[in-house]
Scaffold this motif. Structure first.
Motif, PDB file in Angstrom:
ATOM      1  N   GLY A 124      -3.478 -18.470  25.216  1.00 43.85           N
ATOM      2  CA  GLY A 124      -4.836 -18.627  24.181  1.00 43.85           C
ATOM      3  C   GLY A 124      -6.022 -18.657  24.603  1.00 43.85           C
ATOM      4  N   PHE A 125      -6.202 -18.119  25.917  1.00 49.16           N
ATOM      5  CA  PHE A 125      -7.668 -17.851  26.091  1.00 49.16           C
ATOM      6  C   PHE A 125      -7.903 -16.572  25.964  1.00 49.16           C
ATOM      7  N   LYS A 131     -16.481  -9.965  33.126  1.00 48.96           N
ATOM      8  CA  LYS A 131     -15.139  -9.858  33.662  1.00 48.96           C
ATOM      9  C   LYS A 131     -14.469 -10.958  34.058  1.00 48.96           C
ATOM     10  N   ARG A 132     -13.295 -11.281  33.763  1.00 48.98           N
ATOM     11  CA  ARG A 132     -12.416 -12.234  34.243  1.00 48.98           C
ATOM     12  C   ARG A 132     -12.980 -13.657  33.614  1.00 48.98           C
ATOM     13  N   GLN A 133     -13.722 -13.693  32.690  1.00 48.24           N
ATOM     14  CA  GLN A 133     -14.422 -14.964  32.135  1.00 48.24           C
ATOM     15  C   GLN A 133     -13.763 -15.154  30.897  1.00 48.24           C
ATOM     16  N   TYR A 134     -13.263 -16.314  30.577  1.00 42.07           N
ATOM     17  CA  TYR A 134     -12.351 -16.474  29.236  1.00 42.07           C
ATOM     18  C   TYR A 134     -12.783 -17.799  28.769  1.00 42.07           C
ATOM     19  N   GLY A 135     -12.336 -18.164  27.644  1.00 47.36           N
ATOM     20  CA  GLY A 135     -12.621 -19.235  26.923  1.00 47.36           C
ATOM     21  C   GLY A 135     -11.644 -19.653  25.517  1.00 47.36           C
ATOM     22  N   LEU A 136     -11.268 -20.915  25.409  1.00 45.34           N
ATOM     23  CA  LEU A 136     -10.469 -21.174  24.315  1.00 45.34           C
ATOM     24  C   LEU A 136     -11.324 -20.903  22.821  1.00 45.34           C
ATOM     25  N   PRO A 137     -10.672 -20.515  21.981  1.00 42.86           N
ATOM     26  CA  PRO A 137     -11.483 -20.380  20.558  1.00 42.86           C
ATOM     27  C   PRO A 137     -11.806 -21.877  20.270  1.00 42.86           C
ATOM     28  N   PRO A 138     -13.313 -21.819  19.715  1.00 44.88           N
ATOM     29  CA  PRO A 138     -13.733 -23.104  19.403  1.00 44.88           C
ATOM     30  C   PRO A 138     -13.134 -23.961  18.204  1.00 44.88           C
TER      31      PRO A 138
END
Length: 199
Positions: A124-125, A131-138
């Motif tokens: 889900g990220f 590059k190679r930076q991810y987050g979960l949807p707010p």
């Protein structure tokens, strides 16, 4: 609710290397199980914490494992996101393959390899641009975000990829207080009814 309040048992680590256990409901024999494994009980802002100091980092994996196994006889609603229980050289300076951070209302992750990045995306990220930076949807609620992190961390760990989760808790003093109990709020004053005059 705080991140630590969603499960019966929450095992985490502070930024300075303490391993902690938060119990969010009464569990029979929990204090005996935890203190028997070497945790120290401490009252903290309305809740009882069970703590292992940083100098026990080499044993944290075993001690937390023994405790979790004992607690699972009473509940399976247990989450372990402690980086100190994952790394045998558990030190705040160790560089993992994946870093996941909870800050404010966001969950972000950095992956050192394409394999690690692919696992994050599978759980889900989404790319955060760099590059190679991810987050979960707010839009995910706190509980859903926590579940996504638990699944991703378990998958990464099973594939031999080291993970460090920063819960945003720098020291034991920063562990959130116990949630207020229903009924603990002051009652509203009763509304007074105006009596009608009769003629």
């Amino acid at each position: 609710m705080a991140l630590t309040d969603h499960h019966d048992v929450f095992i985490g680590s502070t930024g300075d290397g303490w391993t902690f256990v938060v119990l969010n409901r009464r569990i029979r024999n929990a204090a005996r199980i935890l203190t028997g494994a070497g945790f120290t009980a401490r009252e903290h802002q309305g809740r009882m914490l069970f703590l292992l100091p940083p100098e026990t980092a080499e044993d944290a994996h075993e001690r937390a494992g023994v405790s979790a196994y004992g607690l699972m006889a009473y509940t399976l609603d247990l989450v372990d996101l402690a980086w100190t229980t994952r790394q045998h050289d558990a030190s705040p300076a160790a560089q993992p393959d994946v870093s996941i951070s909870f800050t404010d209302d966001k969950v972000t992750a950095t992956a050192a390899t394409d394999q690690a990045a692919a696992i994050l995306v599978r759980h889900g990220f989404t790319s955060a641009g760099a590059k190679r930076q991810y987050g979960l949807p707010p839009r995910l609620g706190e509980r859903d975000a926590l579940s996504a992190v638990v699944r991703a961390e378990a998958h990464l760990y099973a594939d031999g990829i080291s993970v460090r989760i920063d819960l945003g808790i720098a020291t034991t003093q920063d562990i959130p207080p116990a949630p207020s109990r229903p009924g603990a709020e002051p009652a509203s004053p009763p509304t007074t009814q105006v009596q009608r005059r009769s003629r």
